[in-house]
Design a protein around this motif. Structure first.
Motif, PDB file in Angstrom:
ATOM      1  N   LEU A  24       0.857  -1.183   0.000  1.00 23.78           N
ATOM      2  CA  LEU A  24       0.000   0.000   0.000  1.00 23.78           C
ATOM      3  C   LEU A  24       0.891   1.231   0.000  1.00 23.78           C
ATOM      4  N   GLN A  25       0.601   2.165  -0.907  1.00 16.74           N
ATOM      5  CA  GLN A  25       1.346   3.424  -0.976  1.00 16.74           C
ATOM      6  C   GLN A  25       0.367   4.588  -1.058  1.00 16.74           C
ATOM      7  N   ARG A  26       0.779   5.708  -0.513  1.00 13.41           N
ATOM      8  CA  ARG A  26       0.042   6.961  -0.693  1.00 13.41           C
ATOM      9  C   ARG A  26       0.732   7.726  -1.809  1.00 13.41           C
ATOM     10  N   VAL A  27      -0.060   8.241  -2.746  1.00 15.51           N
ATOM     11  CA  VAL A  27       0.479   8.954  -3.905  1.00 15.51           C
ATOM     12  C   VAL A  27       0.162  10.441  -3.762  1.00 15.51           C
ATOM     13  N   GLN A  28       1.217  11.252  -3.726  1.00 16.95           N
ATOM     14  CA  GLN A  28       1.061  12.704  -3.625  1.00 16.95           C
ATOM     15  C   GLN A  28       2.051  13.366  -4.567  1.00 16.95           C
ATOM     16  N   ASP A  29       1.563  14.305  -5.361  1.00 16.69           N
ATOM     17  CA  ASP A  29       2.414  15.059  -6.287  1.00 16.69           C
ATOM     18  C   ASP A  29       3.246  14.125  -7.168  1.00 16.69           C
ATOM     19  N   GLY A  30       2.628  13.009  -7.590  1.00 17.37           N
ATOM     20  CA  GLY A  30       3.307  12.067  -8.467  1.00 17.37           C
ATOM     21  C   GLY A  30       4.300  11.147  -7.789  1.00 17.37           C
ATOM     22  N   GLN A  31       4.470  11.289  -6.488  1.00 20.11           N
ATOM     23  CA  GLN A  31       5.405  10.455  -5.730  1.00 20.11           C
ATOM     24  C   GLN A  31       4.625   9.470  -4.863  1.00 20.11           C
ATOM     25  N   ALA A  32       5.080   8.223  -4.834  1.00 19.12           N
ATOM     26  CA  ALA A  32       4.434   7.195  -4.024  1.00 19.12           C
ATOM     27  C   ALA A  32       5.271   6.928  -2.773  1.00 19.12           C
ATOM     28  N   GLU A  33       4.613   6.955  -1.628  1.00 17.18           N
ATOM     29  CA  GLU A  33       5.276   6.712  -0.340  1.00 17.18           C
ATOM     30  C   GLU A  33       4.746   5.414   0.261  1.00 17.18           C
ATOM     31  N   LEU A  34       5.641   4.520   0.620  1.00 14.52           N
ATOM     32  CA  LEU A  34       5.264   3.248   1.216  1.00 14.52           C
ATOM     33  C   LEU A  34       4.557   3.464   2.549  1.00 14.52           C
ATOM     34  N   VAL A  35       3.420   2.799   2.691  1.00 16.65           N
ATOM     35  CA  VAL A  35       2.670   2.851   3.939  1.00 16.65           C
ATOM     36  C   VAL A  35       2.687   1.496   4.636  1.00 16.65           C
ATOM     37  N   LYS A  36       2.495   0.424   3.864  1.00 20.86           N
ATOM     38  CA  LYS A  36       2.393  -0.894   4.479  1.00 20.86           C
ATOM     39  C   LYS A  36       2.643  -1.977   3.447  1.00 20.86           C
ATOM     40  N   ARG A  37       3.249  -3.085   3.907  1.00 14.42           N
ATOM     41  CA  ARG A  37       3.384  -4.312   3.116  1.00 14.42           C
ATOM     42  C   ARG A  37       2.725  -5.434   3.901  1.00 14.42           C
ATOM     43  N   VAL A  38       1.947  -6.266   3.198  1.00 12.43           N
ATOM     44  CA  VAL A  38       1.296  -7.391   3.863  1.00 12.43           C
ATOM     45  C   VAL A  38       1.404  -8.635   2.991  1.00 12.43           C
ATOM     46  N   THR A  39       1.290  -9.774   3.638  1.00  8.33           N
ATOM     47  CA  THR A  39       1.161 -11.058   2.960  1.00  8.33           C
ATOM     48  C   THR A  39      -0.249 -11.550   3.230  1.00  8.33           C
ATOM     49  N   LEU A  40      -0.969 -11.901   2.170  1.00  5.41           N
ATOM     50  CA  LEU A  40      -2.356 -12.313   2.319  1.00  5.41           C
ATOM     51  C   LEU A  40      -2.459 -13.671   3.012  1.00  5.41           C
ATOM     52  N   ASN A  41      -3.471 -13.811   3.849  1.00  3.67           N
ATOM     53  CA  ASN A  41      -3.669 -15.034   4.620  1.00  3.67           C
ATOM     54  C   ASN A  41      -4.369 -16.112   3.782  1.00  3.67           C
ATOM     55  N   ALA A  42      -4.766 -17.203   4.410  1.00  2.54           N
ATOM     56  CA  ALA A  42      -5.371 -18.337   3.715  1.00  2.54           C
ATOM     57  C   ALA A  42      -6.665 -17.974   2.997  1.00  2.54           C
ATOM     58  N   ASP A  43      -7.326 -16.908   3.443  1.00  2.00           N
ATOM     59  CA  ASP A  43      -8.547 -16.438   2.783  1.00  2.00           C
ATOM     60  C   ASP A  43      -8.256 -15.403   1.700  1.00  2.00           C
TER      61      ASP A  43
END
Length: 117
Positions: A24-43
């Motif tokens: 997940l990234q927030r995009v501002q003024d054409g720049q993307a800033e990392l907010v979170k990385r996740v690994t999806l669960n069994a569902d």
């Protein structure tokens, strides 16, 4: 209280995309800033909301789904480069009190999304 969530369905195998990496990234003024990385669960879901409460702010956001890595880990032989590699979804959040659910339906050859509930 507003929140953002996601889930991924593997349409090639007819199952949740367990183990897929999502950024997940927030995009501002054409720049993307990392907010979170996740690994999806069994569902095929994150274990909790990606954002909620005061962290959910109006603006443009990006979810990046590592589809090719996921399919390769399942033993799918993909061309190089793969037809579907990383799926980048840019979307807007306008109502910070709303629930934004961003599902992804994906195969090695196609993908689609929509605003879920």
């Amino acid at each position: 209280m507003g929140r953002l969530s996601t889930h991924v369905l593997d349409t090639a195998h007819g199952c949740p995309a367990a183990g897929m990496q999502v950024t997940l990234q927030r995009v501002q003024d054409g720049q993307a800033e990392l907010v979170k990385r996740v690994t999806l669960n069994a569902d095929g879901r994150a274990d909790g909301p990606l954002l909620e409460g005061a962290a959910l702010v109006a603006g443009t956001w990006r979810l990046s789904f590592e589809a090719a890595d996921y399919f390769r880990a399942r033993g799918v032989v993909l061309p190089e480069p793969p037809f579907v590699g990383t799926v980048h979804l840019d979307f807007g959040i306008a109502d910070v009190q709303g629930h934004y659910h961003v599902p992804l339906l994906v195969s090695p050859w196609s993908w689609s999304t929509y605003r879920g509930s």
